[in-house]
Design a protein around this motif. Structure first.
Motif, PDB file in Angstrom:
ATOM      1  N   VAL A  44     -56.963  -1.067 -52.696  1.00 11.31           N
ATOM      2  CA  VAL A  44     -57.349   0.423 -53.071  1.00 11.31           C
ATOM      3  C   VAL A  44     -57.054   1.424 -52.594  1.00 11.31           C
ATOM      4  O   VAL A  44     -56.274   2.429 -53.742  1.00 11.31           O
ATOM      5  N   ALA A  45     -56.292   1.773 -51.905  1.00  7.88           N
ATOM      6  CA  ALA A  45     -55.140   2.815 -52.003  1.00  7.88           C
ATOM      7  C   ALA A  45     -53.936   3.104 -53.386  1.00  7.88           C
ATOM      8  O   ALA A  45     -53.892   3.790 -53.318  1.00  7.88           O
ATOM      9  N   ALA A  46     -53.442   1.388 -53.086  1.00  6.18           N
ATOM     10  CA  ALA A  46     -52.825   1.561 -54.088  1.00  6.18           C
ATOM     11  C   ALA A  46     -53.032   1.965 -56.475  1.00  6.18           C
ATOM     12  O   ALA A  46     -52.240   1.601 -56.792  1.00  6.18           O
ATOM     13  N   LEU A  47     -54.475   1.356 -56.363  1.00  7.66           N
ATOM     14  CA  LEU A  47     -55.371   1.552 -57.753  1.00  7.66           C
ATOM     15  C   LEU A  47     -54.654   2.706 -58.264  1.00  7.66           C
ATOM     16  O   LEU A  47     -54.536   2.708 -59.405  1.00  7.66           O
ATOM     17  N   ASP A  48     -55.105   3.939 -57.248  1.00  4.34           N
ATOM     18  CA  ASP A  48     -54.373   5.231 -57.917  1.00  4.34           C
ATOM     19  C   ASP A  48     -53.311   5.412 -58.035  1.00  4.34           C
ATOM     20  O   ASP A  48     -52.758   5.798 -59.490  1.00  4.34           O
ATOM     21  N   GLU A 205     -50.689   8.228 -49.035  1.00  3.74           N
ATOM     22  CA  GLU A 205     -51.952   7.815 -48.412  1.00  3.74           C
ATOM     23  C   GLU A 205     -51.158   6.286 -48.894  1.00  3.74           C
ATOM     24  O   GLU A 205     -52.065   5.215 -47.537  1.00  3.74           O
ATOM     25  N   VAL A 206     -50.258   5.698 -48.523  1.00  4.06           N
ATOM     26  CA  VAL A 206     -49.766   3.823 -48.617  1.00  4.06           C
ATOM     27  C   VAL A 206     -48.624   3.845 -48.280  1.00  4.06           C
ATOM     28  O   VAL A 206     -48.210   2.358 -47.958  1.00  4.06           O
ATOM     29  N   ALA A 207     -47.948   5.048 -48.196  1.00  5.01           N
ATOM     30  CA  ALA A 207     -46.210   4.666 -46.785  1.00  5.01           C
ATOM     31  C   ALA A 207     -46.566   4.629 -45.557  1.00  5.01           C
ATOM     32  O   ALA A 207     -47.982   4.657 -45.269  1.00  5.01           O
ATOM     33  N   PRO A 208     -45.875   4.167 -45.056  1.00 10.82           N
ATOM     34  CA  PRO A 208     -46.564   3.517 -43.566  1.00 10.82           C
ATOM     35  C   PRO A 208     -46.426   4.879 -42.556  1.00 10.82           C
ATOM     36  O   PRO A 208     -47.958   3.538 -41.960  1.00 10.82           O
ATOM     37  N   ALA A 212     -47.515  11.862 -42.861  1.00 10.93           N
ATOM     38  CA  ALA A 212     -46.323  12.400 -42.565  1.00 10.93           C
ATOM     39  C   ALA A 212     -44.903  11.103 -42.267  1.00 10.93           C
ATOM     40  O   ALA A 212     -44.027  11.992 -41.083  1.00 10.93           O
ATOM     41  N   THR A 213     -44.834  10.111 -43.223  1.00  6.10           N
ATOM     42  CA  THR A 213     -43.285   9.355 -42.808  1.00  6.10           C
ATOM     43  C   THR A 213     -43.037  11.025 -44.007  1.00  6.10           C
ATOM     44  O   THR A 213     -42.604  11.276 -44.334  1.00  6.10           O
ATOM     45  N   PRO A 214     -41.753  11.007 -43.055  1.00  7.28           N
ATOM     46  CA  PRO A 214     -40.648  11.533 -43.442  1.00  7.28           C
ATOM     47  C   PRO A 214     -39.951  11.492 -44.949  1.00  7.28           C
ATOM     48  O   PRO A 214     -39.658  12.350 -45.304  1.00  7.28           O
ATOM     49  N   TYR A 215     -39.853   9.955 -45.019  1.00  9.76           N
ATOM     50  CA  TYR A 215     -39.328  10.576 -46.876  1.00  9.76           C
ATOM     51  C   TYR A 215     -40.370  10.809 -47.561  1.00  9.76           C
ATOM     52  O   TYR A 215     -40.629  11.489 -48.431  1.00  9.76           O
ATOM     53  N   ILE A 216     -41.774  11.142 -47.472  1.00  9.48           N
ATOM     54  CA  ILE A 216     -42.724  11.218 -48.418  1.00  9.48           C
ATOM     55  C   ILE A 216     -42.758  13.385 -48.396  1.00  9.48           C
ATOM     56  O   ILE A 216     -42.679  13.907 -48.975  1.00  9.48           O
ATOM     57  N   ILE A 217     -42.369  13.159 -46.959  1.00  5.51           N
ATOM     58  CA  ILE A 217     -42.399  15.056 -46.510  1.00  5.51           C
ATOM     59  C   ILE A 217     -40.719  15.238 -47.569  1.00  5.51           C
ATOM     60  O   ILE A 217     -40.808  16.909 -48.093  1.00  5.51           O
ATOM     61  N   ALA A 218     -40.249  14.520 -46.839  1.00  2.13           N
ATOM     62  CA  ALA A 218     -38.465  15.702 -47.849  1.00  2.13           C
ATOM     63  C   ALA A 218     -39.042  15.129 -49.456  1.00  2.13           C
ATOM     64  O   ALA A 218     -37.790  16.604 -49.745  1.00  2.13           O
ATOM     65  N   LEU A 219     -39.647  14.720 -50.231  1.00  6.60           N
ATOM     66  CA  LEU A 219     -39.840  14.117 -51.182  1.00  6.60           C
ATOM     67  C   LEU A 219     -40.466  15.395 -51.945  1.00  6.60           C
ATOM     68  O   LEU A 219     -40.049  16.181 -52.890  1.00  6.60           O
ATOM     69  N   LEU A 220     -41.581  15.152 -50.848  1.00 10.22           N
ATOM     70  CA  LEU A 220     -42.805  16.604 -51.316  1.00 10.22           C
ATOM     71  C   LEU A 220     -41.737  18.428 -51.767  1.00 10.22           C
ATOM     72  O   LEU A 220     -41.628  19.503 -52.070  1.00 10.22           O
ATOM     73  N   ILE A 221     -40.892  18.360 -50.715  1.00 12.97           N
ATOM     74  CA  ILE A 221     -40.593  19.708 -50.226  1.00 12.97           C
ATOM     75  C   ILE A 221     -38.790  19.503 -51.396  1.00 12.97           C
ATOM     76  O   ILE A 221     -38.944  21.017 -51.517  1.00 12.97           O
ATOM     77  N   VAL A 222     -38.220  18.705 -51.063  1.00 13.82           N
ATOM     78  CA  VAL A 222     -37.306  19.180 -52.721  1.00 13.82           C
ATOM     79  C   VAL A 222     -38.100  19.289 -53.968  1.00 13.82           C
ATOM     80  O   VAL A 222     -37.565  19.762 -54.673  1.00 13.82           O
ATOM     81  N   GLY A 223     -38.960  17.633 -54.120  1.00 12.89           N
ATOM     82  CA  GLY A 223     -39.832  18.465 -55.539  1.00 12.89           C
ATOM     83  C   GLY A 223     -40.315  19.862 -56.068  1.00 12.89           C
ATOM     84  O   GLY A 223     -40.162  20.059 -57.071  1.00 12.89           O
ATOM     85  N   VAL A 224     -40.921  20.406 -54.924  1.00  7.98           N
ATOM     86  CA  VAL A 224     -41.219  21.915 -55.077  1.00  7.98           C
ATOM     87  C   VAL A 224     -39.898  22.519 -55.139  1.00  7.98           C
ATOM     88  O   VAL A 224     -40.324  24.125 -56.044  1.00  7.98           O
ATOM     89  N   ILE A 225     -39.062  22.553 -54.419  1.00  6.20           N
ATOM     90  CA  ILE A 225     -37.827  23.917 -54.598  1.00  6.20           C
ATOM     91  C   ILE A 225     -37.228  23.234 -55.941  1.00  6.20           C
ATOM     92  O   ILE A 225     -36.408  23.867 -56.194  1.00  6.20           O
ATOM     93  N   LEU A 226     -36.928  21.670 -56.963  1.00  7.23           N
ATOM     94  CA  LEU A 226     -36.857  22.058 -57.549  1.00  7.23           C
ATOM     95  C   LEU A 226     -38.049  22.246 -58.932  1.00  7.23           C
ATOM     96  O   LEU A 226     -37.286  22.846 -59.990  1.00  7.23           O
ATOM     97  N   VAL A 227     -39.096  22.607 -58.695  1.00  7.50           N
ATOM     98  CA  VAL A 227     -39.862  23.582 -59.765  1.00  7.50           C
ATOM     99  C   VAL A 227     -39.940  25.069 -59.382  1.00  7.50           C
ATOM    100  O   VAL A 227     -39.786  24.790 -60.537  1.00  7.50           O
ATOM    101  N   LEU A 228     -39.627  25.167 -58.484  1.00  9.51           N
ATOM    102  CA  LEU A 228     -39.696  27.004 -58.460  1.00  9.51           C
ATOM    103  C   LEU A 228     -38.156  27.110 -58.695  1.00  9.51           C
ATOM    104  O   LEU A 228     -37.956  27.976 -59.354  1.00  9.51           O
ATOM    105  N   THR A 229     -36.781  26.150 -58.255  1.00  6.15           N
ATOM    106  CA  THR A 229     -35.777  26.680 -59.770  1.00  6.15           C
ATOM    107  C   THR A 229     -35.720  26.282 -60.679  1.00  6.15           C
ATOM    108  O   THR A 229     -35.139  27.208 -61.491  1.00  6.15           O
TER     109      THR A 229
END
Length: 511
Positions: A44-48, A205-208, A212-229
């Motif tokens: 169900v967590a992957a259905l979304d 929600e389905v990350a390991p 708090a998964t490191p790559y989730i945090i990193a990708l979110l930060i990079v994504g926000v920086i790209l949109v702001l740029t």
């Protein structure tokens, strides 16, 4: 030159079919989710993610395809997008595992990203959102191909739209813009940024370690920086274009960023921006308010739709057909809403239409949040099916009309693309947030009662355990709905920007 009656009918019918194909790509999948879950063993967590893959690629590329449609011809972009959508609709129908389906859904969204801005540029037209649910549910239940049949339906509708476009759309006229370059840097920034953000929303929600998964945090930060740029880059390009047309020096000798601006001008191209930042400030910021209302309303409406279907099929145990029957009032209300807007938009202020529509959509989530499963369908199910679609129809019809009025002729597709981008991102965020709420409440209640959740779908758990989780998910949808009823109620700074009664009524009469 006026259009003939038959050509006018053809344009309307073709745009309608394109909108139906786009709607069914989202809503027909929703009604098929429980069947997909069982057939492909999707948690169900992957259905979304099955739901979010389409708006991810669709929403992230709407701006680019809107710009291309304005530059190179809306008919051409529409036909190419329809052919792409047709191919990957069929690809989805042959998927044998969740990963393949997710990938196909992502590529499927590219076709919708091309066709919808072209349609909005040709004709500001809306279609009842409930239609895809009705057709998808009937096919899912009554055909031996199960959940694959709605994708066949989408392929057929898309093919008909292509035929209609060939014969009814006018020949594309060359763009009258002096500078016809495409801002590929901006397109890359906004696409990459939005892809990363929506990916994080779908996978957090389905990350390991979940969020708090490191790559989730990193990708979110990079994504926000790209949109702001991207935002800064668009602001820079618009100022360059304005200075060029006004024969003024850029950058200003007194600018704080004189050296940086000169360096950028020297090493990077300066095409017209893919999205002028001034679009958001037009009509004294009212256009930005309309975009925000569309975003929040789709958070509420699509989140509501997602969880209502799972409730009926996973919690109550209804078949797709019985679920579809309970959603039919949405289709009827959608038809009435569109007819009402067409007939009375010149007489009823759009502010009232939008406020009432968003309030009713929010109340549909409220009814579900307090639902009594033992009550008759007419007590809760019928009322919320009646009112849920009102906000989506009113906001889409009035919003696209207002945005189109504040766009220049060569910006019509881009303006529609921005509006659609907000609704698609709203879809992804609404489903993600409500899924997080559902998972947290279910896990908390299971821990309180010493129960180990045996099924990631929650469908194998006792009903008394999962019901509060379903209700909590709808409380989150209700919150989104109430936020967009009237932004100036809780954002005083927006009060002077909300479209006035007279301005909106005048726009309605002109359309």
């Amino acid at each position: 030159m006026s259009l003939s009656l038959w050509r006018t009918i053809g344009i309307i019918a073709t745009c309608t079919l394109a909108m139906v194909a786009n709607r069914s790509s989202n809503s027909a999948v929703l009604i098929s989710l429980p069947t997909m879950e069982e057939d492909l063993n999707i948690p169900v967590a992957a259905l979304d993610w099955v739901v979010a893959a389409y708006p991810l690629s669709n929403g992230c590329l709407l701006l680019l395809f809107g710009r291309l449609a304005d530059l190179y011809g809306r008919k051409l972009v529409f036909l190419l997008g329809s052919a792409w959508l047709l191919a990957f609709n069929l690809g989805c129908s042959f998927a044998q595992d969740p990963d393949t389906l997710d990938i196909m859904r992502g590529f499927q969204g590219l076709g919708g990203a091309a066709t919808i801005p072209a349609c909005l540029g040709i004709l500001a037209h809306s279609f009842p959102p409930g239609t895809g649910i009705i057709l998808g549910g009937l096919l899912t239940e009554l055909t031996p191909q199960s959940w694959r049949s709605p994708f066949y339906l989408g392929s057929g509708i898309t093919a008909l739209a292509m035929v209609g476009a060939i014969f009814s759309f006018e020949r594309d006229q060359p763009s009258k813009e002096v500078d016809r370059r495409v801002d590929w840097i901006g397109a890359s920034l906004v696409t990459s940024g939005l892809v990363l953000i929506v990916f994080v929303l779908g996978q957090g929600e389905v990350a390991p370690e979940q969020w708090a998964t490191p790559y989730i945090i990193a990708l979110l930060i990079v994504g926000v920086i790209l949109v702001l740029t991207f935002i800064v880059w668009q602001y820079h390009l618009e100022r360059v274009q304005n200075a060029t047309y006004q024969n003024k020096p850029y950058p200003s000798p007194h600018s704080r960023f004189l050296s940086l601006s000169q360096l950028v001008l020297r090493w990077l191209p300066s095409p017209p921006p893919i999205m002028k930042m001034s679009l958001w400030t037009r009509a004294h910021g009212r256009v930005a308010v309309v975009f925000c209302v569309a975003f929040l309303n789709w958070c509420c409406f699509q989140g509501w739709t997602y969880w209502v279907i799972l409730y009926y099929q996973n919690y109550v145990g209804y078949s797709p057909l019985r679920t579809t029957v309970r959603m039919i009032p949405m289709f009827v209300t959608g038809l009435l809403c569109n007819a009402f807007v067409a007939l009375f938009v010149g007489y009823v202020p759009m502010t009232i239409l939008v406020a009432c529509g968003t309030a009713l959509t929010g109340c549909s989530a409220l009814l579900f949040a307090v639902i009594n499963p033992n009550a008759a369908y007419w007590a809760y199910g019928f009322p919320y099916a009646i009112i849920a679609v009102v906000g989506a129809d009113f906001v889409f019809a009035c919003g696209t009309m207002y945005v189109a009025k504040n766009c220049l002729p060569h910006e019509q597709s881009v303006g529609g693309a921005v509006f659609q981008t907000m609704t698609q991102i709203g879809t992804a965020l609404g489903v993600t947030v409500s899924t997080v709420v559902y998972d947290r409440v279910l896990a908390s209640r299971a821990a309180d009662h010493g129960i180990t959740i045996s099924s990631s779908t929650g469908s194998d758990e006792p009903q008394w355990l999962t019901l509060p989780a379903y209700k909590a998910a709808h409380w989150s949808c209700f919150a989104f709905g109430m936020m967009c009823v009237r932004p100036d109620n809780h954002l005083p700074a927006c009060r002077r920007y909300w479209p006035s009664r007279y301005a909106l009524a005048d726009i309605g009469r002109r359309h």
